[in-house]
Design a protein around this motif. Structure first.
Motif, PDB file in Angstrom:
ATOM      1  N   PRO A 208      10.212  -1.883   0.001  1.00 41.57           N
ATOM      2  CA  PRO A 208       9.997  -0.704  -0.849  1.00 41.57           C
ATOM      3  C   PRO A 208      11.130  -0.501  -1.857  1.00 41.57           C
ATOM      4  O   PRO A 208      10.885  -0.174  -3.030  1.00 41.57           O
ATOM      5  CB  PRO A 208       9.926   0.451   0.154  1.00 41.57           C
ATOM      6  CG  PRO A 208       9.514  -0.176   1.436  1.00 41.57           C
ATOM      7  CD  PRO A 208      10.168  -1.513   1.440  1.00 41.57           C
ATOM      8  N   THR A 211      10.979  -3.196  -4.566  1.00 43.67           N
ATOM      9  CA  THR A 211       9.876  -2.883  -5.487  1.00 43.67           C
ATOM     10  C   THR A 211      10.294  -1.817  -6.488  1.00 43.67           C
ATOM     11  O   THR A 211      10.094  -1.974  -7.703  1.00 43.67           O
ATOM     12  CB  THR A 211       8.641  -2.403  -4.703  1.00 43.67           C
ATOM     13  OG1 THR A 211       8.221  -3.436  -3.791  1.00 43.67           O
ATOM     14  CG2 THR A 211       7.497  -2.066  -5.645  1.00 43.67           C
ATOM     15  N   ALA A 212      10.908  -0.740  -5.999  1.00 46.08           N
ATOM     16  CA  ALA A 212      11.364   0.332  -6.889  1.00 46.08           C
ATOM     17  C   ALA A 212      12.415  -0.182  -7.867  1.00 46.08           C
ATOM     18  O   ALA A 212      12.428   0.200  -9.052  1.00 46.08           O
ATOM     19  CB  ALA A 212      11.919   1.490  -6.061  1.00 46.08           C
ATOM     20  N   LEU A 215      10.588  -2.255 -10.529  1.00 48.24           N
ATOM     21  CA  LEU A 215       9.763  -1.377 -11.374  1.00 48.24           C
ATOM     22  C   LEU A 215      10.619  -0.641 -12.401  1.00 48.24           C
ATOM     23  O   LEU A 215      10.244  -0.527 -13.578  1.00 48.24           O
ATOM     24  CB  LEU A 215       8.991  -0.376 -10.513  1.00 48.24           C
ATOM     25  CG  LEU A 215       7.855  -0.937  -9.652  1.00 48.24           C
ATOM     26  CD1 LEU A 215       7.272   0.169  -8.760  1.00 48.24           C
ATOM     27  CD2 LEU A 215       6.755  -1.528 -10.532  1.00 48.24           C
ATOM     28  N   SER A 219      10.512  -1.392 -16.590  1.00 43.02           N
ATOM     29  CA  SER A 219      10.105  -0.233 -17.378  1.00 43.02           C
ATOM     30  C   SER A 219      11.116   0.103 -18.475  1.00 43.02           C
ATOM     31  O   SER A 219      10.838   0.934 -19.348  1.00 43.02           O
ATOM     32  CB  SER A 219       9.924   0.990 -16.464  1.00 43.02           C
ATOM     33  OG  SER A 219       8.903   0.762 -15.514  1.00 43.02           O
ATOM     34  N   ASP A 245       6.401  -5.556  -3.793  1.00 41.87           N
ATOM     35  CA  ASP A 245       4.960  -5.429  -4.031  1.00 41.87           C
ATOM     36  C   ASP A 245       4.651  -6.088  -5.372  1.00 41.87           C
ATOM     37  O   ASP A 245       4.854  -5.498  -6.430  1.00 41.87           O
ATOM     38  CB  ASP A 245       4.555  -3.955  -4.048  1.00 41.87           C
ATOM     39  CG  ASP A 245       3.045  -3.764  -4.105  1.00 41.87           C
ATOM     40  OD1 ASP A 245       2.388  -4.497  -4.865  1.00 41.87           O
ATOM     41  OD2 ASP A 245       2.529  -2.864  -3.415  1.00 41.87           O
ATOM     42  N   GLU A 247       1.877  -6.913  -6.879  1.00 41.57           N
ATOM     43  CA  GLU A 247       0.845  -6.299  -7.730  1.00 41.57           C
ATOM     44  C   GLU A 247       1.425  -5.153  -8.547  1.00 41.57           C
ATOM     45  O   GLU A 247       1.154  -5.022  -9.740  1.00 41.57           O
ATOM     46  CB  GLU A 247      -0.335  -5.820  -6.883  1.00 41.57           C
ATOM     47  CG  GLU A 247      -1.239  -6.946  -6.420  1.00 41.57           C
ATOM     48  CD  GLU A 247      -2.587  -6.423  -5.924  1.00 41.57           C
ATOM     49  OE1 GLU A 247      -3.052  -5.381  -6.443  1.00 41.57           O
ATOM     50  OE2 GLU A 247      -3.161  -7.047  -5.026  1.00 41.57           O
ATOM     51  N   GLN A 248       2.227  -4.319  -7.909  1.00 41.19           N
ATOM     52  CA  GLN A 248       2.838  -3.205  -8.635  1.00 41.19           C
ATOM     53  C   GLN A 248       3.790  -3.701  -9.717  1.00 41.19           C
ATOM     54  O   GLN A 248       3.784  -3.206 -10.854  1.00 41.19           O
ATOM     55  CB  GLN A 248       3.608  -2.295  -7.671  1.00 41.19           C
ATOM     56  CG  GLN A 248       2.761  -1.386  -6.802  1.00 41.19           C
ATOM     57  CD  GLN A 248       3.619  -0.351  -6.109  1.00 41.19           C
ATOM     58  OE1 GLN A 248       4.394   0.364  -6.746  1.00 41.19           O
ATOM     59  NE2 GLN A 248       3.493  -0.270  -4.788  1.00 41.19           N
ATOM     60  N   VAL A 249       4.607  -4.681  -9.368  1.00 43.67           N
ATOM     61  CA  VAL A 249       5.607  -5.172 -10.325  1.00 43.67           C
ATOM     62  C   VAL A 249       4.936  -5.878 -11.498  1.00 43.67           C
ATOM     63  O   VAL A 249       5.298  -5.652 -12.663  1.00 43.67           O
ATOM     64  CB  VAL A 249       6.610  -6.104  -9.618  1.00 43.67           C
ATOM     65  CG1 VAL A 249       7.522  -6.793 -10.640  1.00 43.67           C
ATOM     66  CG2 VAL A 249       7.440  -5.307  -8.611  1.00 43.67           C
ATOM     67  N   GLN A 251       1.913  -5.405 -12.558  1.00 45.87           N
ATOM     68  CA  GLN A 251       1.210  -4.395 -13.345  1.00 45.87           C
ATOM     69  C   GLN A 251       2.185  -3.680 -14.277  1.00 45.87           C
ATOM     70  O   GLN A 251       1.857  -3.388 -15.432  1.00 45.87           O
ATOM     71  CB  GLN A 251       0.520  -3.378 -12.434  1.00 45.87           C
ATOM     72  CG  GLN A 251      -0.349  -2.359 -13.184  1.00 45.87           C
ATOM     73  CD  GLN A 251      -1.472  -3.012 -13.973  1.00 45.87           C
ATOM     74  OE1 GLN A 251      -2.249  -3.808 -13.422  1.00 45.87           O
ATOM     75  NE2 GLN A 251      -1.568  -2.684 -15.259  1.00 45.87           N
ATOM     76  N   ALA A 252       3.386  -3.421 -13.787  1.00 41.27           N
ATOM     77  CA  ALA A 252       4.410  -2.805 -14.635  1.00 41.27           C
ATOM     78  C   ALA A 252       4.813  -3.743 -15.772  1.00 41.27           C
ATOM     79  O   ALA A 252       5.068  -3.302 -16.900  1.00 41.27           O
ATOM     80  CB  ALA A 252       5.632  -2.431 -13.799  1.00 41.27           C
ATOM     81  N   ASP A 255       2.025  -3.350 -18.239  1.00 47.34           N
ATOM     82  CA  ASP A 255       2.063  -2.049 -18.908  1.00 47.34           C
ATOM     83  C   ASP A 255       3.191  -1.960 -19.931  1.00 47.34           C
ATOM     84  O   ASP A 255       3.079  -1.243 -20.933  1.00 47.34           O
ATOM     85  CB  ASP A 255       2.224  -0.929 -17.873  1.00 47.34           C
ATOM     86  CG  ASP A 255       1.017  -0.791 -16.951  1.00 47.34           C
ATOM     87  OD1 ASP A 255      -0.059  -1.317 -17.301  1.00 47.34           O
ATOM     88  OD2 ASP A 255       1.161  -0.172 -15.874  1.00 47.34           O
TER      89      ASP A 255
END
Length: 334
Positions: A208, A211-212, A215, A219, A245, A247-249, A251-252, A255
């Protein structure tokens, strides 16, 4: 054969083969020493057999110089060219690449001056090279303080005048802090053409938190490439992947229009195929980079091309296929 060319070619191919730095540096140091001699001085020393009396010239390097001056193909160069595994064919993707977004010089932990890196990149057929030496926090890699990075910008500007139309783009491999912030002054990052952001510490932090961390980094408006995202090493004792994660990274990255690096260093080959497959499926951009720390390592890009092709990466989604002007415009949309 020009003895300087012979010595540098040997160093280049030793680097490409991943030979120890001390062996490579013996030939690069010899080239520097020979380059400071006049033609007459060199000829006299070869005739008298006194090359090894010069500091930095040993038996092997003296043999290369003597062969070259006599018009013979140096035996050591022939041996190097015949030995080792060939770099793979990167296919049409390799042919489409115009440059390399991740390279290092002796200003941080690379082994050669900026000019040597640039000339080697140009000789490989590249139109540009992004210089991405390390940021201050990575002291083990002689990371650049703000003042040293500003001084490097002046050196790059002068070299660009000399090497045109080849172009060195100013950049940095900025370390990602534990909280996801970037290891360089914000105003200075704004002055650069290109920014690669990578994790080099606490690679085993919990999923976690990692991942943060990633991200937050992707960003940031000045980040253009997420470098060697898992930090894994696949040779020697190796090093396991960082856990996050994906998928989250990714996706960022989508984006924020940040490219996922396909790191071509043979000991990295990062990201692993399952994550590269995921990034392709999600529609990410990519940067196929050598992460070269020496001129010969610039030729490692095809390792990344092969992986990209196997995973279905489209050349149009690879930022290395852009011209220098288009790459800088993409990297600095503001």
């Amino acid at each position: 054969m020009d003895p300087l060319y012979a010595l540098r070619q040997i160093a280049f191919h030793l680097e490409r083969a991943g030979e120890p730095t001390y062996r490579v540096q013996a030939f690069r140091k010899a080239a520097k020493v020979i380059g400071e001699l006049t033609e007459d001085e060199l000829a006299q020393r070869v005739k008298a057999g006194t090359l090894t009396a010069l500091s930095g010239i040993g038996k092997a390097t003296a043999g290369v110089v003597a062969d070259a001056v006599a018009g013979r193909d140096p035996a050591y160069l022939t041996k190097v060219l015949q030995g080792g595994d060939p770099v793979p064919d990167g296919g049409d993707l390799q042919k489409a690449l115009r440059g390399d977004c991740h390279t290092h010089s002796d200003w941080s932990d690379g082994g050669s001056p900026i000019a040597e890196m640039a000339v080697a990149a140009r000789d490989l057929g590249h139109e540009w090279m992004v210089l991405t030496d390390h940021s201050p926090r990575l002291t083990v890699a002689n990371g650049l303080s703000p003042d040293r990075l500003r001084a490097q910008l002046d050196v790059v500007a002068a070299l660009n005048e000399r090497l045109a139309p080849f172009r060195i783009l100013s950049g940095i491999e900025v370390d990602i802090h534990l909280d996801g912030s970037l290891d360089q002054e914000p105003d200075l990052l704004d002055d650069l053409d290109f920014v690669v952001a990578s994790v080099h510490s606490k690679l085993r932090m919990p999923k976690p938190e990692m991942t943060a961390r990633l991200l937050a980094a992707v960003s940031h408006p000045r980040v253009n490439v997420l470098g060697h995202c898992t930090g894994r090493l696949v040779t020697g004792r190796g090093r396991p992947e960082s856990e996050f994660d994906a998928e989250q990274v990714f996706q960022a990255c989508l984006d924020n229009d940040v490219a996922v690096e396909i790191n071509a260093r043979p000991e990295r080959l990062d990201p692993p195929r399952r994550l590269l497959d995921l990034a392709v499926e999600m529609g990410c951009r990519f940067a196929v980079d050598s992460d070269a720390h020496a001129p010969g390592q610039l030729s490692w890009q095809p390792y990344g091309c092969v992986r990209a092709i196997e995973c279905g990466v489209d050349a149009d989604d690879v930022v290395n296929t852009m011209t220098a002007d288009d790459l800088v415009a993409w990297a600095n949309p503001g």
